[in-house]
Write an enzyme that holds these catalytic residues in place. Structure first.
Site, mmCIF file in Angstrom:
data_model
loop_
_atom_site.group_PDB
_atom_site.id
_atom_site.type_symbol
_atom_site.label_atom_id
_atom_site.label_comp_id
_atom_site.label_asym_id
_atom_site.label_seq_id
_atom_site.Cartn_x
_atom_site.Cartn_y
_atom_site.Cartn_z
ATOM 1 N N HIS A 34 43.778 -116.229 43.855
ATOM 2 C CA HIS A 34 42.994 -115.457 43.116
ATOM 3 C C HIS A 34 43.543 -114.148 42.776
ATOM 4 O O HIS A 34 44.369 -113.439 43.925
ATOM 5 C CB HIS A 34 41.543 -114.996 43.684
ATOM 6 C CG HIS A 34 40.997 -116.418 44.267
ATOM 7 N ND1 HIS A 34 40.475 -117.476 43.304
ATOM 8 C CD2 HIS A 34 40.486 -117.034 45.129
ATOM 9 C CE1 HIS A 34 39.992 -118.396 43.759
ATOM 10 N NE2 HIS A 34 39.972 -118.177 45.001
ATOM 11 N N ASP A 71 31.622 -121.208 43.216
ATOM 12 C CA ASP A 71 32.786 -120.200 43.375
ATOM 13 C C ASP A 71 33.972 -120.868 43.943
ATOM 14 O O ASP A 71 34.180 -122.007 44.264
ATOM 15 C CB ASP A 71 32.542 -119.277 44.559
ATOM 16 C CG ASP A 71 31.392 -118.355 44.345
ATOM 17 O OD1 ASP A 71 30.990 -118.120 43.088
ATOM 18 O OD2 ASP A 71 30.799 -117.596 45.137
ATOM 19 N N GLU A 114 34.261 -122.977 50.522
ATOM 20 C CA GLU A 114 32.869 -123.320 50.395
ATOM 21 C C GLU A 114 32.362 -123.767 48.697
ATOM 22 O O GLU A 114 31.727 -124.975 49.056
ATOM 23 C CB GLU A 114 32.122 -121.895 50.665
ATOM 24 C CG GLU A 114 32.269 -121.752 52.185
ATOM 25 C CD GLU A 114 31.862 -122.662 53.106
ATOM 26 O OE1 GLU A 114 30.785 -123.194 52.989
ATOM 27 O OE2 GLU A 114 32.640 -122.767 54.207
ATOM 28 N N TYR A 159 36.695 -112.397 40.853
ATOM 29 C CA TYR A 159 36.396 -113.023 42.021
ATOM 30 C C TYR A 159 36.514 -112.138 43.303
ATOM 31 O O TYR A 159 37.570 -111.582 43.594
ATOM 32 C CB TYR A 159 36.696 -114.218 42.191
ATOM 33 C CG TYR A 159 36.244 -115.311 43.516
ATOM 34 C CD1 TYR A 159 34.793 -115.396 43.178
ATOM 35 C CD2 TYR A 159 36.974 -115.773 44.382
ATOM 36 C CE1 TYR A 159 34.192 -115.866 44.386
ATOM 37 C CE2 TYR A 159 36.247 -116.268 45.373
ATOM 38 C CZ TYR A 159 35.112 -116.665 45.293
ATOM 39 O OH TYR A 159 34.347 -117.340 46.182
ATOM 40 N N ARG A 207 36.415 -112.865 46.673
ATOM 41 C CA ARG A 207 36.982 -113.505 47.903
ATOM 42 C C ARG A 207 38.516 -113.948 47.657
ATOM 43 O O ARG A 207 38.654 -114.667 47.360
ATOM 44 C CB ARG A 207 36.251 -114.623 48.341
ATOM 45 C CG ARG A 207 34.805 -114.445 48.865
ATOM 46 C CD ARG A 207 34.020 -115.543 49.212
ATOM 47 N NE ARG A 207 32.587 -115.295 49.730
ATOM 48 C CZ ARG A 207 31.752 -115.089 48.548
ATOM 49 N NH1 ARG A 207 31.857 -115.558 47.525
ATOM 50 N NH2 ARG A 207 30.569 -114.632 49.294
ATOM 51 N N ASP A 243 36.536 -121.413 45.926
ATOM 52 C CA ASP A 243 37.080 -121.187 47.377
ATOM 53 C C ASP A 243 36.440 -122.365 47.902
ATOM 54 O O ASP A 243 36.097 -123.343 47.482
ATOM 55 C CB ASP A 243 36.548 -119.822 48.128
ATOM 56 C CG ASP A 243 34.928 -119.588 48.009
ATOM 57 O OD1 ASP A 243 34.160 -120.892 47.801
ATOM 58 O OD2 ASP A 243 34.337 -118.749 48.244
ATOM 59 N N GLU A 303 26.539 -121.758 41.497
ATOM 60 C CA GLU A 303 25.688 -121.727 42.741
ATOM 61 C C GLU A 303 24.458 -120.975 42.441
ATOM 62 O O GLU A 303 23.485 -121.219 43.119
ATOM 63 C CB GLU A 303 26.695 -120.932 43.856
ATOM 64 C CG GLU A 303 27.763 -121.803 44.246
ATOM 65 C CD GLU A 303 28.629 -121.064 45.162
ATOM 66 O OE1 GLU A 303 28.001 -120.490 46.236
ATOM 67 O OE2 GLU A 303 29.923 -121.059 45.076
#
Length: 773
Positions: free
Chosen positions: A345, A82, A86, A299, A301, A84, A9
């Site tokens: 995670h 990432d 998104e 990570y 989140r 997740d 990203e």
């Protein structure tokens, strides 16, 4: 030899990966999403199972073309956004654009940007998780439906530019409801009585009156307090019972996303948005001298407190070497996750405990250092032994009265040598430091310190049961119960998490969005609804009770999780939401209050034309407007007190005059009887004078100036400044220029009720001179 392509990203993450992977890998950054629903259109086909119509985001075509060109030349393409929802959606959209290359496209999940973590992820590539993509699509479409369908109604009924959000609006509702609780709260008075006592050997100590004749203490008035004090004089005070207990205080678990945001708000005064930005940078990699870019944390989140076994082992070895065996638990500390949390995670932790914050301090920006230190300390403390406290409770009898004193001593500091969790500074009923029974809980201190002591708690002298004590003084103290506190960032995130509203990864967006939209403002670092936020919340709660319902919103989050687990179809979730929502939408269109056209009458008269003024709603909130509009465009700001009475807000304006006493600039102020000119150095200089219109009094041999005045009912008029020597007055505002026809030395502004317009004309009826409006 062809290279493998890795797409992540952010450019900073790409830079860190290049350091670890060498020349056989080409690393590129998509710079976030490359496709999304269109900004200018709804973008969801309601007739085709809510099919989204994604478009390439403006400005991303060049990046996408470069990615396509690089993918064509690569033997393998690794999609590494990432790990997740998104990130999965970003990977999915990139894969869609790389049409025909699916056989060489892989999904990789980088949980930490270290050499070990990156190579481990590349050794275990997978495919895009369509269930996770579907959960993200469902959220995006639900948010689009709410925003694009409700917002136009608010534009029509309230003002242009307003918007509604599926989760943000619920957060605003919580803040509005808390404000109503505060307004409705009625404080209750209560009193405490503290005895200062001593034994034969100093020092003296304090004990709080706890009960009377075995009944809980209740002293409601000053008279009752003084009556009790009188009754306590001359009594014999004897130590009745001493109770000693050893208590353990366990360390907090390593950080989840929401806990990190809360703790950074408490201890570092970081907004959730800033915390997440800094944490993202620490995860992606920051420059560490000659070592180059290094990912310092895992990570960011996550809602799991789980730690990798190798991370626990590394922490245990560090604790033993730096703090000794006494601080090391027999087995690694393991913490339970909250109900409904996901375990994809690890908890947020340093990628290596050996990267001590102090050793990195010179390389890090101050805010990066503070946040990293917070994460490092919390992680290390989570793997240490508890603190052990000696708690002593002493009951002291004086006839039927029982006093109680509590003392706490840290016997073994345990994890507190590294870290102590912060506390939310919110009011309670009664306040923690003022509980009437004297048994006060200690508040934890800052990093690296033992828990701080509060009123009524401390180190007690060595006492013996049956020992007689000397009364030095009795101190009655008044208290009042306190309303619930307004939310700050930490308290709001805690509330959202406990009610399962939104996800930890979205909390920073929620808290920043509701401020950006001017629905809430910060007053002394706590959220208070603005007038706009209050009215929008009222309208949405009335017409969209499901959308604004806390339980309903929490259930939607559960359904998104079910979609990700493959237990529910995303289309079904969206349809179940849309069908009842659409019916309410049609009803709201016709029945919602139209604030743009609403006028509330008042008893305030327009100070220009004398017509009544009404309360209207405008771009900046409510205001007073003349009913003579458009002929009279006079407006005023106003205030409303608790009883609903309104008054005009007066403003100061500068003038070109200087004070006749001290030479300072003069300003125009508004007072009880209208505007007046006052020295800007008030209260040091209290010189004032009337506001002159610049027109001399027309009466012969007067020589005074016509000044602005106001009647008791608030209507403005103009009179000679030499009153009572001269009683000349008129209702129309005089203008300092002569009539071109009859040469009268001034003209007036006069409101014409028939035409509803303000005209400039001659004050003499016989003349008849008028200027076009």
């Amino acid at each position: 030899m062809s290279k493998s392509l890795i797409i992540v990203e952010s450019p900073s993450k790409a830079k860190t990966l290049k350091k670890y992977l060498g020349k056989n890998f080409n690393v590129m950054a998509s710079v976030g999403h490359i496709k999304d629903l269109p900004k200018s259109k709804f973008g969801v086909d309601l007739d085709k199972n809510f099919e989204p119509r994604y478009v390439i985001i403006r400005g991303k075509k060049k990046i996408l073309d470069e990615i396509k060109k690089a993918a064509k030349a690569a033997d393998k393409v690794y999609l590494g956004p990432d790990p997740d929802r998104e990130g999965e959606a970003i990977a999915w959209h990139i894969a869609e654009e790389l049409n025909g290359k699916q056989d060489k496209i892989y999904r990789v999940l980088f949980h930490e940007i270290t050499e070990k973590g990156v190579k481990k992820a590349l050794a275990q590539p997978g495919k895009i998780d369509q269930k996770k993509v579907n959960a993200q699509q469902a959220r995006r479409i639900l948010d689009r439906i709410v925003g694009y369908k409700i917002s136009p109604i608010l534009w029509e009924k309230v003002r242009m530019g307003l918007s509604a959000g599926r989760v943000q609006s619920v957060a605003v509702r919580l803040i509005c409801e808390r404000e109503e609780e505060i307004k409705a709260f009625v404080p209750e008075e209560y009193w405490s009585i503290t005895a200062q006592l001593s034994r034969a050997v100093p020092p003296p100590f304090e004990a709080r009156l706890h009960s009377i004749a075995g009944q809980p203490l209740k002293i409601s008035t000053e008279a009752q307090a003084h009556q009790r004090v009188e009754g306590l004089q001359g009594l014999t005070y004897v130590v009745q019972q001493i109770e000693r207990k050893e208590k353990k205080r366990n360390p907090a678990p390593p950080f989840t996303t929401s806990q990190l945001q809360q703790e950074a708000a408490r201890k570092l005064r970081f907004s959730p948005k800033r915390t997440m930005m800094l944490a993202q940078q620490l995860y992606e990699g920051v420059e560490i001298g000659e070592e180059g870019p290094v990912g310092l944390i895992t990570y960011l989140r996550t809602d799991s407190t789980r730690l990798a076994p190798e991370a626990q082992q590394e922490a245990r070895e560090f604790i033993q070497s730096q703090y000794g065996q006494d601080y090391l638990p027999e087995h690694p500390n393991i913490y339970k996750n909250r109900k409904g949390s996901q375990d994809a995670h690890e908890a947020i932790r340093p990628t290596s405990v050996h990267r001590d914050p102090e050793a990195l301090k010179s390389f890090l920006h101050r805010d990066h250092y503070q946040l990293y230190k917070l994460i490092w300390n919390r992680f290390l403390a989570s793997q240490m032994n508890p603190a052990i406290l000696d708690v002593t409770r002493v009951d002291i009898a004086a006839r039927e009265y029982l006093f109680r004193a509590t003392g706490t001593v840290t016997k073994f500091p345990g994890f507190t040598v590294v870290y102590v969790e912060g506390q939310d500074n919110g009011a309670t009923n009664p306040p923690k430091a003022d509980t009437p029974d004297g048994s006060v809980k200690g508040q934890e201190g800052e990093d690296g310190g033992a828990p701080a002591q509060q009123e009524g708690e401390g180190i007690l002298p060595a006492l013996q049961e049956g020992e007689r004590l000397e009364l030095i003084a009795l101190k009655p103290k008044q208290h009042f119960t306190q309303p619930p506190p307004r939310y700050n960032e930490a308290l709001l995130i805690k509330e959202l998490e406990e009610r399962a509203i939104g996800r930890p990864s979205t909390y920073h967006t929620i808290t920043s969005t509701i401020q950006d939209r001017k629905y809430v403002e910060k007053v002394e670092a706590r959220f208070k609804p603005t007038e706009l936020g209050g009215i929008v919340n009222e309208l949405l709660v009335t017409h969209f009770p499901d959308v604004l319902n806390v339980e309903f919103t929490a259930r939607m989050e559960e359904e998104l999780d079910e979609i990700e687990e493959g237990d529910k179809r995303w289309v079904d979730t969206v349809r179940d939401f849309y069908e009842p929502f659409h019916k309410r939408l049609e009803k709201a269109q016709s029945e919602m209050r139209d604030l743009k056209r609403e006028e509330i009458p008042t008893e305030i008269a327009c100070d220009r034309c004398g017509l009544p003024m009404v309360i209207r709603w405008g771009r900046n909130g409510r205001f007073l407007a003349c009913t003579g509009y458009p002929g009279c465009r006079n407006t005023k700001e106003f205030m409303e007190d608790e009883s609903g009475d309104i008054s005009v807000v007066q403003k100061e304006t500068s003038t070109s005059d200087l004070c006749e006493r001290c030479g300072s600039p003069m300003v125009i102020k508004n007072g009880r009887f209208g505007r007046f000119v006052a020295c800007s150095r008030y209260p040091d200089c209290k010189f004032t004078k009337a506001v002159s219109t610049g027109v001399k009094c027309p009466r012969p041999d007067c020589g005074g100036d016509l000044t602005e005045k106001r009647t008791k009912k608030g209507k403005v008029f103009f009179a000679c400044g030499r009153y009572p020597q001269c009683d000349f007055a008129l209702w129309d505002r005089p203008l300092p220029r002569p009539c071109p026809e009859c040469k009268v030395p001034y003209l007036v502004e006069r409101y014409d009720r028939k035409s509803k317009q303000t005209r400039v004309q001659c004050p003499e009826k016989e003349c008849g001179y008028k200027e076009s409006p």
